[in-house]
Write a protein that holds these residues in place. Structure first.
Motif, PDB file in Angstrom:
ATOM      1  N   MET A 174     -94.287 -54.284  49.151  1.00  0.00           N
ATOM      2  CA  MET A 174     -93.117 -54.846  48.972  1.00  0.00           C
ATOM      3  C   MET A 174     -92.663 -55.525  47.953  1.00  0.00           C
ATOM      4  O   MET A 174     -93.694 -56.267  47.176  1.00  0.00           O
ATOM      5  N   ASP A 199     -87.301 -55.335  47.493  1.00  0.00           N
ATOM      6  CA  ASP A 199     -86.883 -55.019  48.859  1.00  0.00           C
ATOM      7  C   ASP A 199     -86.179 -56.283  49.661  1.00  0.00           C
ATOM      8  O   ASP A 199     -85.592 -56.091  50.463  1.00  0.00           O
ATOM      9  N   LYS A 259     -78.977 -50.030  47.466  1.00  0.00           N
ATOM     10  CA  LYS A 259     -80.374 -50.549  47.405  1.00  0.00           C
ATOM     11  C   LYS A 259     -80.265 -51.769  47.612  1.00  0.00           C
ATOM     12  O   LYS A 259     -81.124 -52.922  47.408  1.00  0.00           O
ATOM     13  N   PRO A 290     -81.075 -55.377  48.895  1.00  0.00           N
ATOM     14  CA  PRO A 290     -82.247 -55.823  49.482  1.00  0.00           C
ATOM     15  C   PRO A 290     -82.031 -56.633  50.765  1.00  0.00           C
ATOM     16  O   PRO A 290     -80.890 -57.088  51.039  1.00  0.00           O
TER      17      PRO A 290
END
Length: 135
Positions: A1, A51, A79, A81
């Protein structure tokens, strides 16, 4: 990650972030720090594509961090996080979790709780990382 810590500025050594960073690195994660006084954390996040974005916040500065978090999430849209807030403010005001854009909070020490956020099995003492040496 990929874990990104965001700090407004560093006037002192951020012990919590340093300790968590060491544990995450020992567990094999990629960790970065964006310091807003030195660079735009939104631009940094766009390039790093984390992430998880993590913040250690005190009452009074929590609104600034929340606003930066919303800007990061907006900039990364598809995307976006997972965002987690730790430090004194979420510890003493856990209802902070209900604020927009906040996915998780850490109440108390984070080393033992980080494994749950990362989907890792719990071990005695959290990650079981060794932070006795140099960080």
């Amino acid at each position: 990650m990929r874990v990104l810590f965001v700090e407004k500025q560093i006037d002192y050594e951020p012990q919590g972030i340093m300790s968590l960073s060491a544990c995450l690195k020992q567990a094999g994660h990629d960790v970065a720090l964006a310091i807003a006084a030195q660079e735009d954390p939104v631009r940094f996040a766009q390039e790093y594509e984390p992430d998880i974005v993590a913040y250690s916040v005190m009452t009074g500065s929590h609104r600034w961090y929340q606003e930066v978090n919303l800007r990061i999430r907006d900039a990364l849209r598809d995307k976006a996080p997972f965002s987690v807030f730790g430090g004194p403010h979420p510890t003493f005001f856990p209802e902070f979790i209900a604020e927009p854009g906040i996915d998780g909070i850490c109440v108390g020490e984070g080393e033992g709780q980080a494994h749950a956020v990362l989907g890792e099995p719990a071990v005695a003492g959290g990650f079981g990382c060794d932070v006795c040496g140099e960080l």
